[in-house]
Design an enzyme around this catalytic site. Sequence first.
Site, PDB file in Angstrom:
ATOM      1  N   HIS A   1       0.453  -1.135   0.136  1.00 16.66           N
ATOM      2  CA  HIS A   1       0.425   0.313  -0.378  1.00 16.66           C
ATOM      3  C   HIS A   1       0.845   1.304  -0.017  1.00 16.66           C
ATOM      4  O   HIS A   1       2.370   0.955   0.193  1.00 16.66           O
ATOM      5  CB  HIS A   1      -0.893   0.220   1.163  1.00 16.66           C
ATOM      6  CG  HIS A   1      -0.164  -0.160   1.887  1.00 16.66           C
ATOM      7  ND1 HIS A   1       0.283  -0.527   2.921  1.00 16.66           N
ATOM      8  CD2 HIS A   1       0.199   1.157   3.796  1.00 16.66           C
ATOM      9  CE1 HIS A   1       1.323  -0.239   4.041  1.00 16.66           C
ATOM     10  NE2 HIS A   1       0.704   0.937   4.544  1.00 16.66           N
TER      11      HIS A   1
ATOM     12  N   ASP B   1       0.982   5.223   2.257  1.00 18.43           N
ATOM     13  CA  ASP B   1      -0.282   5.584   3.119  1.00 18.43           C
ATOM     14  C   ASP B   1      -1.248   6.572   2.457  1.00 18.43           C
ATOM     15  O   ASP B   1      -0.478   7.235   1.496  1.00 18.43           O
ATOM     16  CB  ASP B   1       0.372   6.670   3.753  1.00 18.43           C
ATOM     17  CG  ASP B   1       1.717   5.601   4.589  1.00 18.43           C
ATOM     18  OD1 ASP B   1       0.663   4.421   5.016  1.00 18.43           O
ATOM     19  OD2 ASP B   1       2.410   5.897   5.296  1.00 18.43           O
TER      20      ASP B   1
ATOM     21  N   HIS C   1       4.838   0.306   0.788  1.00 18.77           N
ATOM     22  CA  HIS C   1       5.476  -1.043   1.437  1.00 18.77           C
ATOM     23  C   HIS C   1       4.640  -1.569   2.451  1.00 18.77           C
ATOM     24  O   HIS C   1       3.415  -1.669   1.786  1.00 18.77           O
ATOM     25  CB  HIS C   1       5.968   0.404   2.639  1.00 18.77           C
ATOM     26  CG  HIS C   1       5.083   1.638   2.781  1.00 18.77           C
ATOM     27  ND1 HIS C   1       4.571   2.738   2.594  1.00 18.77           N
ATOM     28  CD2 HIS C   1       4.547   1.072   4.093  1.00 18.77           C
ATOM     29  CE1 HIS C   1       3.570   3.033   3.738  1.00 18.77           C
ATOM     30  NE2 HIS C   1       3.779   2.310   4.412  1.00 18.77           N
TER      31      HIS C   1
ATOM     32  N   ARG D   1       4.687   6.524  14.293  1.00 18.23           N
ATOM     33  CA  ARG D   1       4.913   7.058  12.018  1.00 18.23           C
ATOM     34  C   ARG D   1       4.444   8.282  12.874  1.00 18.23           C
ATOM     35  O   ARG D   1       3.170   8.841  13.290  1.00 18.23           O
ATOM     36  CB  ARG D   1       3.920   6.180  11.959  1.00 18.23           C
ATOM     37  CG  ARG D   1       3.987   6.711  10.306  1.00 18.23           C
ATOM     38  CD  ARG D   1       2.976   5.579   9.597  1.00 18.23           C
ATOM     39  NE  ARG D   1       1.852   6.454   9.249  1.00 18.23           N
ATOM     40  CZ  ARG D   1       1.023   5.754   8.536  1.00 18.23           C
ATOM     41  NH1 ARG D   1       1.173   4.495   7.907  1.00 18.23           N
ATOM     42  NH2 ARG D   1      -0.218   6.793   8.304  1.00 18.23           N
TER      43      ARG D   1
END
Length: 273
Positions: free
Chosen positions: A94, A96, A249, A264
């Site tokens: 995917h 983000d 990623h 994150r």
Amino acid sequence: MQIEALRGVGAEVTAIDLRRMTDAEEAQLKQSFSDHGVLFFRDQSLKPEDHIAFARRFGPININRFFKATETHPEIAEVRKEKDQTTNIGGAWHTDHSYDQEPALGSVLVARDLPQTGGDTLFASMYAAYDGLSDGLKDTLSRLRAVHSSRHVFGAQGAYRNEKGERIGNAQAATQDAIHPVVITHPLSGRKALYVNPAFTLHFEGWTQEESWPLLSYLYNHATNEAFTTRFVWQPGSVAFWDNRATWHYALNDYHGDFRLMHRITIEGCPLV
Ligand code: SIN
């Protein structure tokens, strides 16, 4: 500062302390980020405040509406897997926030607590994926846009619907769809990149899901060719900073019974054309 390009995608940056960068180092890092799509750092000692300050050098912080934040810093999302959990966060290819109208520029992931073994992250270059297509397919894709959504992942009936605990929430915020070009001109580098992804892309605009699937699955298979990917093995002090418009990623979920916690921060992006 030294920058070494890796096979597949990304570069490893050494001889730098992310807590105290000079203006020249910051400029060099921005150029490398644009050139390589993902930068990896080792042996950093980032406190949450340092993590936030580093991310802010690249843009305003986007507070993720689905991930639980740390108790102390709402800007920092937890990517957590408990010892007794079987699913992880990000365990499929995917990028983000492609479900947002203005998808996030990038994410800065800091290792906080790592499993004994496993828990590596794979990255893939969407520049290389695009460059590797035939001129005919590039031409076809250049006329297409695709619909992206968060509903089937973070919504009430989404992939995390049976999730226990609090690491994912706010399902009522997973209502919006976003339409983006299938091939984007990258806002930093000006290079063409493939912009669909297996987790959040639903279908091509004006095509059904059934019609879209054969071409999307061809593109997904193509984009994960080993030649376009790299595997990052985390160590204490490791940091990865990736560009969501140039890479995908995949957080490997191969450490059942062990705990993994990452912090994150996601950085605001812009509309994609
Ligand atoms: C993510 O998908 O943002 C998390 C990646 C990871 O935990 O390695």
